[in-house]
Design a protein around this motif. Sequence first.
Motif: not given
Length: 364
Positions: A202, A205-206, A209, A230, A236, A239
Motif C-alpha cells: 500500500e 502504491a500510494e 499514484m 500491488l 493502482i 501506475s
Amino acid sequence: MNVGILNIGVGECISDAIQTDTNRVSDKLCKHGYFVTFCIEITESDRISETFSFLQKNCDAIVICGDIEKFYTVISERFAVNRSLATFMLEETPCAVSAVCDDSFTNNMLLPMLNSQCKTFYSTAVFRTIGKSEEQLRISLKEYIKNRNKIVFKFDSCPPECVVSVRYSHKTQKSTVAELLAGVRSVLKDCTYSYDENRLPETVAELLMKTNKTLGLAESFTGGNIAASLVAVPGISRSLKEGIVCYANETKQNRLRVSSSILDNYGAVSVETAYEMAANLLMDGHHDYVVATTGNAGPTSEKPDEVGVCYIAVGDKRNIDIFPYRFRGDRQSVIHSGTLTALYHLYKFVSDTVLNESQTKENV
C-alpha cells in the motif's frame, strides 16, 4: 481494560468485510493498551441477548458491529436504547455501536469512550521496518529500550519485516516522548517504510499514484507476486502498466531480449541478467520505473549450493541499481522475502528520486 467485540453477520456467514473491520479494530485497540479478550461472531438473532450478557460479565467494554439493527431489535427488549448514539452505557457497561468499524469510528468514537473510562491510557508509535532482524533492531535501539519512563518497546517479527511499536502513557511528559521517538526514528530511518498502519504494497502504491509515476515489472523467481501485491491496492491501475513473469530462460530471451551470451556466461541468476531484464523492459515500455527479479527460490538451484541467491534490479532511464541477496528458508519464504525486499527498494528509489527532483527545482 478488556474489550469484547460482538460481530453480527448477515445471512449464513460472517462477511469478509466485517472480519476485516474487527481485525483492524483489534490491532488499533492493542496499540492503545486495550485488549480484545473476546471477539464473538454470530448470525442468529436468538443468540444476541445471551452473547451480550456473556460479554457484559467478562469484559469492561463492548463493541457491536455488523447488522446493528438486529442488535437494537433484540436488546431493546431489555434496555431503553437511543439509536442515534454511537456510544452509551447499558447498566455499567460502556458500549460502542457501528455497522462499519472504520478508522473514523475507532478514532472519534471508540477510543475516546474507552479513554474516558480509564485513569491511564496509552498511545503507540509504529515503525514498520524491513531487512533487519529483531535482534539487530534491539541492539540498535538498546539505549532507548533501557529508558526509565516506562515507555515500552514491542517487536513483531515476520521476516523480512519487523514492526517496532513504542507504547507510552499520556502521563509521560510530551518532551520526553518526543525526544525518544525522534531518536528511534533517526536510528531506524534507513529501514523504515511506514509510520502508520499501511503495509508495504500500500505504501509503494500510494507513493506511485501520488507522484503520478508508472511502473513495469519483470519477475522471475517472484513469479508475479510483486504485481499481485500491488494489484490488491485500489487505484493502482493508474501506475502499474505491465507485469511480465519471465520464468524460463527462453522467455527472458524472447520477451526481454536478454542475450544468450549473458545467460551462457553468467547464468539466469546473475547481476548481468537482472540488469538486462530491467534495462530492456525500460527500453520497450513507457515506464518511469522498473523492477526485475531473478533468483533461485529452491529447492534446487541453477548452480550448486545457491538456493536463496537472488538479484533485484530497480531503476529508471537514468540509473539501474542491482541488489544481491541470499534469502533463507523454504521456497515460499524466499519468494515472500524477495517480493517485499523488491518493493522496499522500489519505495526507496522512488522516494529518493522525488526528493532529488524537489531539491533540484528549489536550487534553480
